[in-house]
Design an enzyme around this catalytic site. Structure first.
Site, PDB file in Angstrom:
ATOM      1  N   ASP A 110     -41.900 -47.701  17.169  1.00 27.67           N
ATOM      2  CA  ASP A 110     -40.075 -47.604  16.386  1.00 27.67           C
ATOM      3  C   ASP A 110     -39.270 -46.205  17.656  1.00 27.67           C
ATOM      4  O   ASP A 110     -38.578 -45.660  17.100  1.00 27.67           O
ATOM      5  CB  ASP A 110     -40.787 -47.121  14.779  1.00 27.67           C
ATOM      6  CG  ASP A 110     -40.977 -48.557  13.743  1.00 27.67           C
ATOM      7  OD1 ASP A 110     -41.536 -49.170  14.470  1.00 27.67           O
ATOM      8  OD2 ASP A 110     -41.107 -47.802  12.783  1.00 27.67           O
ATOM      9  N   LYS A 167     -41.678 -54.970  11.723  1.00 24.99           N
ATOM     10  CA  LYS A 167     -42.625 -54.602  10.186  1.00 24.99           C
ATOM     11  C   LYS A 167     -41.569 -54.387   9.486  1.00 24.99           C
ATOM     12  O   LYS A 167     -40.689 -53.684   9.379  1.00 24.99           O
ATOM     13  CB  LYS A 167     -43.868 -53.319  10.718  1.00 24.99           C
ATOM     14  CG  LYS A 167     -43.054 -52.324  11.465  1.00 24.99           C
ATOM     15  CD  LYS A 167     -44.664 -50.880  11.520  1.00 24.99           C
ATOM     16  CE  LYS A 167     -43.461 -49.587  11.799  1.00 24.99           C
ATOM     17  NZ  LYS A 167     -42.611 -49.105  11.083  1.00 24.99           N
ATOM     18  N   CYS A 216     -44.204 -42.853  10.789  1.00 28.27           N
ATOM     19  CA  CYS A 216     -45.215 -44.361  11.667  1.00 28.27           C
ATOM     20  C   CYS A 216     -46.244 -44.560  12.090  1.00 28.27           C
ATOM     21  O   CYS A 216     -47.312 -45.118  12.281  1.00 28.27           O
ATOM     22  CB  CYS A 216     -43.444 -45.316  11.349  1.00 28.27           C
ATOM     23  SG  CYS A 216     -43.225 -45.677  10.346  1.00 28.27           S
TER      24      CYS A 216
END
Ligand SMILES: [Zn+2]
Length: 208
Positions: free
Chosen positions: A12, A110, A155
């Site tokens: 990310d 995701k 994450c």
């Protein structure tokens, strides 16, 4: 150069998690050159993107009377409510423009389904729906997964824990990651990572 069993998993590194972004992680931009340099030492690199529909249940704006960083209970458990971030096909969801990993072979997206969040690159927050990443990594012969990115305590940590649960050797590269640290979440994450056997390493130690 790492061998073919080593995979760098870059979580990310997206505009909305950068300073000035919708869900800014402090100093998140500082990891970009570190990640770029790390990636040059890996033959195999996988990227992830948080990638939500506008109606996503993790957004406080989609819960009447709730504010960002409140916690609510959803059918799959507790969920922190976040500012609207990483909406599909918006500039905030794009990878940071200075991320320079042309040889990255896969981008896992995701959090695509409105009803379920996914901090992890492997298993969604319902803890049952797989993204397919563990199977992909097995098929390419991965043995060790090196995790970095944003944010350390959400994450990146969840992905590292799930990589470990899937049977890989796992390290989290601390200085190639930055944390949100909400209500002690960073300390809690490091305790869980340590208990699970995830190694805590620094970028300079990875490629020596
Ligand atoms: Zn998200």
């Amino acid at each position: 150069m790492k061998d073919a069993g080593d995979v760098l998993l870059v979580i990310d590194v997206q505009n909305d998690f950068m300073p000035g972004g919708a869900l800014a992680v402090a100093h998140g931009d500082e990891i970009v050159p570190v990640v770029n340099q790390l990636a040059r030492g890996f033959r195999q690199v996988v990227l992830t993107q948080d990638w939500h529909p506008a109606a996503h249940r993790s957004f406080a704006a989609n819960h009447a009377g709730r504010e960002p960083f409140d916690t609510v209970t959803l059918p799959y458990g507790n969920q922190v409510l976040w500012p609207v971030h990483c909406v599909q096909d918006t500039p905030g969801a794009e990878l940071h423009r200075d991320l320079d990993i042309p040889h990255a072979q896969l981008v896992i997206r995701k959090g695509l389904r409105a009803e379920v969040d996914s901090y992890s690159a492997f298993v969604e927050a319902d803890r049952t729906t797989s993204t397919g990443l563990a199977g992909y990594l097995r098929e390419i012969g991965a043995k060790r997964v090196w995790c970095c990115g944003l944010a350390t305590d959400y994450c990146v940590a969840w992905s590292a824990l799930d990589a470990r649960a899937a049977g890989f050797d796992v390290a989290l590269i601390e200085d190639a990651s930055r944390a949100i640290d909400l209500n002690g979440s960073l300390d809690a994450a490091w305790r869980q990572l340590d208990a699970a056997g995830v190694a805590r390493v620094q970028a300079a130690d990875v490629l020596r």
